[in-house]
Design a protein around this motif. Sequence first.
Motif, mmCIF file in Angstrom:
data_model
loop_
_atom_site.group_PDB
_atom_site.id
_atom_site.type_symbol
_atom_site.label_atom_id
_atom_site.label_comp_id
_atom_site.label_asym_id
_atom_site.label_seq_id
_atom_site.Cartn_x
_atom_site.Cartn_y
_atom_site.Cartn_z
ATOM 1 N N PHE A 203 4.006 -16.452 -8.477
ATOM 2 C CA PHE A 203 3.072 -15.441 -8.998
ATOM 3 C C PHE A 203 3.788 -14.294 -9.717
ATOM 4 O O PHE A 203 3.288 -13.170 -9.732
ATOM 5 C CB PHE A 203 2.187 -14.879 -7.872
ATOM 6 C CG PHE A 203 1.331 -15.914 -7.205
ATOM 7 C CD1 PHE A 203 0.162 -16.364 -7.783
ATOM 8 C CD2 PHE A 203 1.728 -16.466 -5.990
ATOM 9 C CE1 PHE A 203 -0.623 -17.328 -7.169
ATOM 10 C CE2 PHE A 203 0.952 -17.440 -5.360
ATOM 11 C CZ PHE A 203 -0.221 -17.871 -5.955
ATOM 12 N N ASN A 204 4.968 -14.556 -10.284
ATOM 13 C CA ASN A 204 5.731 -13.521 -10.995
ATOM 14 C C ASN A 204 6.013 -12.296 -10.130
ATOM 15 O O ASN A 204 6.021 -11.160 -10.618
ATOM 16 C CB ASN A 204 5.015 -13.101 -12.286
ATOM 17 C CG ASN A 204 4.869 -14.251 -13.253
ATOM 18 O OD1 ASN A 204 5.832 -14.978 -13.494
ATOM 19 N ND2 ASN A 204 3.679 -14.434 -13.793
ATOM 20 N N TYR A 205 6.253 -12.525 -8.837
ATOM 21 C CA TYR A 205 6.504 -11.413 -7.924
ATOM 22 C C TYR A 205 7.877 -10.780 -8.108
ATOM 23 O O TYR A 205 8.159 -9.755 -7.495
ATOM 24 C CB TYR A 205 6.300 -11.841 -6.472
ATOM 25 C CG TYR A 205 4.849 -11.849 -6.050
ATOM 26 C CD1 TYR A 205 3.965 -10.869 -6.477
ATOM 27 C CD2 TYR A 205 4.359 -12.837 -5.215
ATOM 28 C CE1 TYR A 205 2.638 -10.868 -6.094
ATOM 29 C CE2 TYR A 205 3.027 -12.852 -4.822
ATOM 30 C CZ TYR A 205 2.176 -11.863 -5.262
ATOM 31 O OH TYR A 205 0.856 -11.857 -4.873
ATOM 32 N N ASN A 206 8.722 -11.345 -8.960
ATOM 33 C CA ASN A 206 10.005 -10.693 -9.223
ATOM 34 C C ASN A 206 9.798 -9.272 -9.731
ATOM 35 O O ASN A 206 10.484 -8.348 -9.297
ATOM 36 C CB ASN A 206 10.835 -11.499 -10.233
ATOM 37 C CG ASN A 206 11.333 -12.796 -9.651
ATOM 38 O OD1 ASN A 206 10.599 -13.782 -9.621
ATOM 39 N ND2 ASN A 206 12.572 -12.812 -9.179
ATOM 40 N N THR B 150 16.991 -11.780 -4.568
ATOM 41 C CA THR B 150 15.707 -12.103 -5.212
ATOM 42 C C THR B 150 15.849 -12.153 -6.724
ATOM 43 O O THR B 150 15.108 -12.865 -7.390
ATOM 44 C CB THR B 150 14.581 -11.113 -4.840
ATOM 45 O OG1 THR B 150 14.880 -9.821 -5.349
ATOM 46 C CG2 THR B 150 14.370 -11.063 -3.335
ATOM 47 N N ARG B 151 16.797 -11.405 -7.264
ATOM 48 C CA ARG B 151 17.005 -11.415 -8.718
ATOM 49 C C ARG B 151 17.515 -12.764 -9.219
ATOM 50 O O ARG B 151 17.404 -13.060 -10.403
ATOM 51 C CB ARG B 151 17.985 -10.306 -9.108
ATOM 52 C CG ARG B 151 17.374 -8.935 -9.030
ATOM 53 C CD ARG B 151 18.376 -7.855 -9.337
ATOM 54 N NE ARG B 151 17.708 -6.562 -9.468
ATOM 55 C CZ ARG B 151 18.323 -5.398 -9.329
ATOM 56 N NH1 ARG B 151 19.612 -5.357 -9.066
ATOM 57 N NH2 ARG B 151 17.648 -4.288 -9.456
ATOM 58 N N VAL C 93 7.194 -7.331 -9.200
ATOM 59 C CA VAL C 93 6.649 -6.539 -8.098
ATOM 60 C C VAL C 93 7.789 -6.056 -7.196
ATOM 61 O O VAL C 93 7.831 -4.878 -6.804
ATOM 62 C CB VAL C 93 5.609 -7.358 -7.292
ATOM 63 C CG1 VAL C 93 5.172 -6.609 -6.042
ATOM 64 C CG2 VAL C 93 4.417 -7.712 -8.167
ATOM 65 N N ILE C 94 8.725 -6.942 -6.890
ATOM 66 C CA ILE C 94 9.856 -6.594 -6.028
ATOM 67 C C ILE C 94 10.737 -5.542 -6.710
ATOM 68 O O ILE C 94 11.170 -4.571 -6.073
ATOM 69 C CB ILE C 94 10.677 -7.855 -5.657
ATOM 70 C CG1 ILE C 94 9.814 -8.868 -4.894
ATOM 71 C CG2 ILE C 94 11.934 -7.478 -4.869
ATOM 72 C CD1 ILE C 94 9.139 -8.352 -3.659
ATOM 73 N N GLU C 95 10.987 -5.716 -8.003
ATOM 74 C CA GLU C 95 11.762 -4.710 -8.748
ATOM 75 C C GLU C 95 11.072 -3.348 -8.698
ATOM 76 O O GLU C 95 11.703 -2.320 -8.437
ATOM 77 C CB GLU C 95 11.950 -5.140 -10.210
ATOM 78 C CG GLU C 95 12.879 -6.298 -10.416
ATOM 79 C CD GLU C 95 14.351 -5.974 -10.199
ATOM 80 O OE1 GLU C 95 14.762 -4.801 -10.352
ATOM 81 O OE2 GLU C 95 15.100 -6.909 -9.867
ATOM 82 N N ASP C 96 9.766 -3.332 -8.957
ATOM 83 C CA ASP C 96 8.993 -2.089 -8.914
ATOM 84 C C ASP C 96 9.069 -1.456 -7.527
ATOM 85 O O ASP C 96 9.238 -0.240 -7.394
ATOM 86 C CB ASP C 96 7.522 -2.334 -9.262
ATOM 87 C CG ASP C 96 7.300 -2.759 -10.705
ATOM 88 O OD1 ASP C 96 8.243 -2.650 -11.529
ATOM 89 O OD2 ASP C 96 6.186 -3.225 -10.998
ATOM 90 N N PHE C 97 8.938 -2.281 -6.508
ATOM 91 C CA PHE C 97 8.949 -1.780 -5.121
ATOM 92 C C PHE C 97 10.272 -1.094 -4.792
ATOM 93 O O PHE C 97 10.296 0.003 -4.248
ATOM 94 C CB PHE C 97 8.667 -2.935 -4.159
ATOM 95 C CG PHE C 97 8.714 -2.509 -2.708
ATOM 96 C CD1 PHE C 97 7.664 -1.797 -2.157
ATOM 97 C CD2 PHE C 97 9.811 -2.814 -1.926
ATOM 98 C CE1 PHE C 97 7.711 -1.387 -0.824
ATOM 99 C CE2 PHE C 97 9.861 -2.416 -0.596
ATOM 100 C CZ PHE C 97 8.800 -1.694 -0.045
ATOM 101 N N PHE C 98 11.380 -1.743 -5.144
ATOM 102 C CA PHE C 98 12.680 -1.144 -4.849
ATOM 103 C C PHE C 98 12.878 0.143 -5.641
ATOM 104 O O PHE C 98 13.394 1.128 -5.109
ATOM 105 C CB PHE C 98 13.808 -2.148 -5.101
ATOM 106 C CG PHE C 98 14.120 -2.986 -3.896
ATOM 107 C CD1 PHE C 98 15.107 -2.598 -2.999
ATOM 108 C CD2 PHE C 98 13.407 -4.146 -3.640
ATOM 109 C CE1 PHE C 98 15.388 -3.363 -1.870
ATOM 110 C CE2 PHE C 98 13.681 -4.913 -2.524
ATOM 111 C CZ PHE C 98 14.672 -4.521 -1.640
#
Length: 131
Positions: free
Chosen positions: A115-118, A108-109, A120-125
């Motif tokens: 929607f700038n979910y990159n 994903t990186r 969100v995914i970083e925060d989630f991990f």
Amino acid sequence: MFGAGIIFINSNNQILLLLRDDLPNIPFPNQWDIPGGKIEENETPQAAIRREMKEELGLDNLSDFKLFKIYKSENLTDFIFWKHFDLNIDQIILNEGQKIQYFSLDETRKMKLAFNYNQVIEDFFKEIVNK
């Protein structure tokens, strides 16, 4: 505007993304996105996720998902949920989007998510997976 999305994470710590339709009249056409959508009037964010997952992925009665975080920007309040889910993507008949696929954090990186979910995914991990 209010939206709701869900991060499905499988037992390999990969997240499910949906490739949006390639239509010029939608935001972020032909980009990868987390599943979800707009919250309708008089609908809770949880009800919106259940409805969207039935509409998009044909999942009936989605349950046991948790709120991860609420992200606010100038024109969107986005409720992001998550659930451990080893979904067999070969058995899903998509009603929206071009395809779904599981991706690792590293994969994903290298992508520009809708929607700038990159972030969100970083925060989630950082906050859920690698805690």
